[in-house]
Design an enzyme around this catalytic site. Structure first.
Site, PDB file in Angstrom:
ATOM      1  N   CYS A 121      29.428  13.463  58.226  1.00  0.00           N
ATOM      2  CA  CYS A 121      30.571  13.117  59.084  1.00  0.00           C
ATOM      3  C   CYS A 121      30.578  14.064  60.277  1.00  0.00           C
ATOM      4  O   CYS A 121      30.767  15.275  60.098  1.00  0.00           O
ATOM      5  CB  CYS A 121      31.859  13.256  58.276  1.00  0.00           C
ATOM      6  SG  CYS A 121      33.355  12.962  59.215  1.00  0.00           S
ATOM      7  N   CYS A 178      28.974   9.130  65.599  1.00  0.00           N
ATOM      8  CA  CYS A 178      29.813   8.942  64.409  1.00  0.00           C
ATOM      9  C   CYS A 178      28.940   8.154  63.442  1.00  0.00           C
ATOM     10  O   CYS A 178      28.308   7.161  63.842  1.00  0.00           O
ATOM     11  CB  CYS A 178      31.071   8.147  64.764  1.00  0.00           C
ATOM     12  SG  CYS A 178      31.970   7.523  63.311  1.00  0.00           S
TER      13      CYS A 178
HETATM   14  N1  DGL Z   1      31.983   8.861  60.109  1.00  0.00           N
HETATM   15  C1  DGL Z   1      32.689   9.931  60.682  1.00  0.00           C
HETATM   16  C2  DGL Z   1      31.935  10.659  61.775  1.00  0.00           C
HETATM   17  O1  DGL Z   1      30.725  10.711  61.754  1.00  0.00           O
HETATM   18  C3  DGL Z   1      34.156   9.851  60.959  1.00  0.00           C
HETATM   19  C4  DGL Z   1      34.879   8.596  61.118  1.00  0.00           C
HETATM   20  C5  DGL Z   1      36.375   8.770  61.042  1.00  0.00           C
HETATM   21  O2  DGL Z   1      36.863   8.904  59.933  1.00  0.00           O
HETATM   22  O3  DGL Z   1      37.044   8.746  62.083  1.00  0.00           O
HETATM   23  O4  DGL Z   1      32.531  11.227  62.651  1.00  0.00           O
END
Ligand code: DGL
Length: 258
Positions: free
Chosen positions: A72, A182
């Site tokens: 993440c 993301c």
């Molecule tokens: N998948 C996550 C990232 O790489 C975050 C997405 C979220 O919960 O806003 O930032």
């Protein structure tokens, strides 16, 4: 070593990193934890993201993870130092791949698409400042994409409204690269590619940090003699803070999606 690797994301985006991890580390077991109940993290405050992330990282460590993969970008930018100092196991994390994007020849811009939080957080801005020409990178916060992906929407044409909202300001520029900052966005590469082909100028090469992160994890495991070699394994366990009936089928779908 028989213990699993813990993989964490706010939701399903980290499955894109897990897929790379399975490919590159086929003899490892993985426990995936998606905080789907609290996603998206990207619209939350730094304090909230830190609290939620620390809770999940500790839960994975308690499950016996020998190492943690923070899949993440938002959690990394918010509190990676705290995760590392709180846990006494190796922690490797994904970050927006602006470095390879900026290594492309040319003067065109690099669009870095990420959550609202990532684009504003100090750690990410410091990474951007270390680029040879930081102004080449344009940070594009994209609220709303993650919610849709968490609902199981991936169709190529299902994101045009939001992409138009966030990218229409760049229609006349030369764009050399688009960074998927993301982990959720990997699952809508086709939607982003399609939008770029229709509306943007330049090569618009897509970049993500997933494979580089997993190779880093491999090096860390090797250095600490934690890597499983030879014995067939590959067990994958899915945990979610949300409703398993809703998220487990999506997890399976994304894990095996071509
Ligand atoms: N998948 C996550 C990232 O790489 C975050 C997405 C979220 O919960 O806003 O930032």
């Amino acid at each position: 070593m028989e213990k699993p690797i813990g993989v964490f994301d706010s939701g399903l985006g980290g499955v894109s990193v897990l897929r790379e991890a399975i490919r590159i580390l086929p003899h490892e077991d993985f426990i995936y934890y998606g905080d789907n109940r609290n996603a998206p993290y990207g619209d939350r405050t730094e304090q909230e993201i830190t609290k939620l992330t620390m809770h999940c990282a500790h839960a994975l460590a308690r499950c016996g993870a020998k190492a943690i993969l923070i899949a993440c970008n938002t959690a990394t930018a918010t509190c990676i130092e705290q995760i590392r100092s709180d846990l006494n196991i190796p922690v490797v994390s994904v970050e927006p791949a602006i470095k390879p994007a900026c290594m492309q020849p040319g003067n065109g811009k690099i669009l870095m698409m990420a959550t609202q939080a990532t684009t504003h957080l100090k750690r990410y801005l410091a990474l951007q400042a270390r680029m040879p020409n930081p102004a080449r990178v344009i940070n594009v916060p994209c609220p709303g994409l993650v919610e849709r992906i968490e609902r199981g929407i991936f169709a190529e044409d299902a994101f045009d409204d939001l992409l138009d909202q966030y990218l229409s300001a760049y229609h006349t520029m030369q764009i050399d690269g688009i960074v998927l900052g993301c982990t959720h966005y990997i699952f809508i590469r086709d939607a982003i590619k399609r939008y770029a082909a229709m509306h943007l100028h330049g090569t618009c090469t897509l970049f993500d940090g997933n494979a580089a992160t997993v190779y880093q994890l491999k090096r860390v495991l090797e250095a600490q003699r934690l890597l499983n070699v030879g014995t067939a394994s590959g067990n994958i366990t899915f945990h979610t803070s949300g409703d398993p009936a809703q998220y487990a089928p999506l997890f399976e779908l994304l894990l095996h999606r071509p």
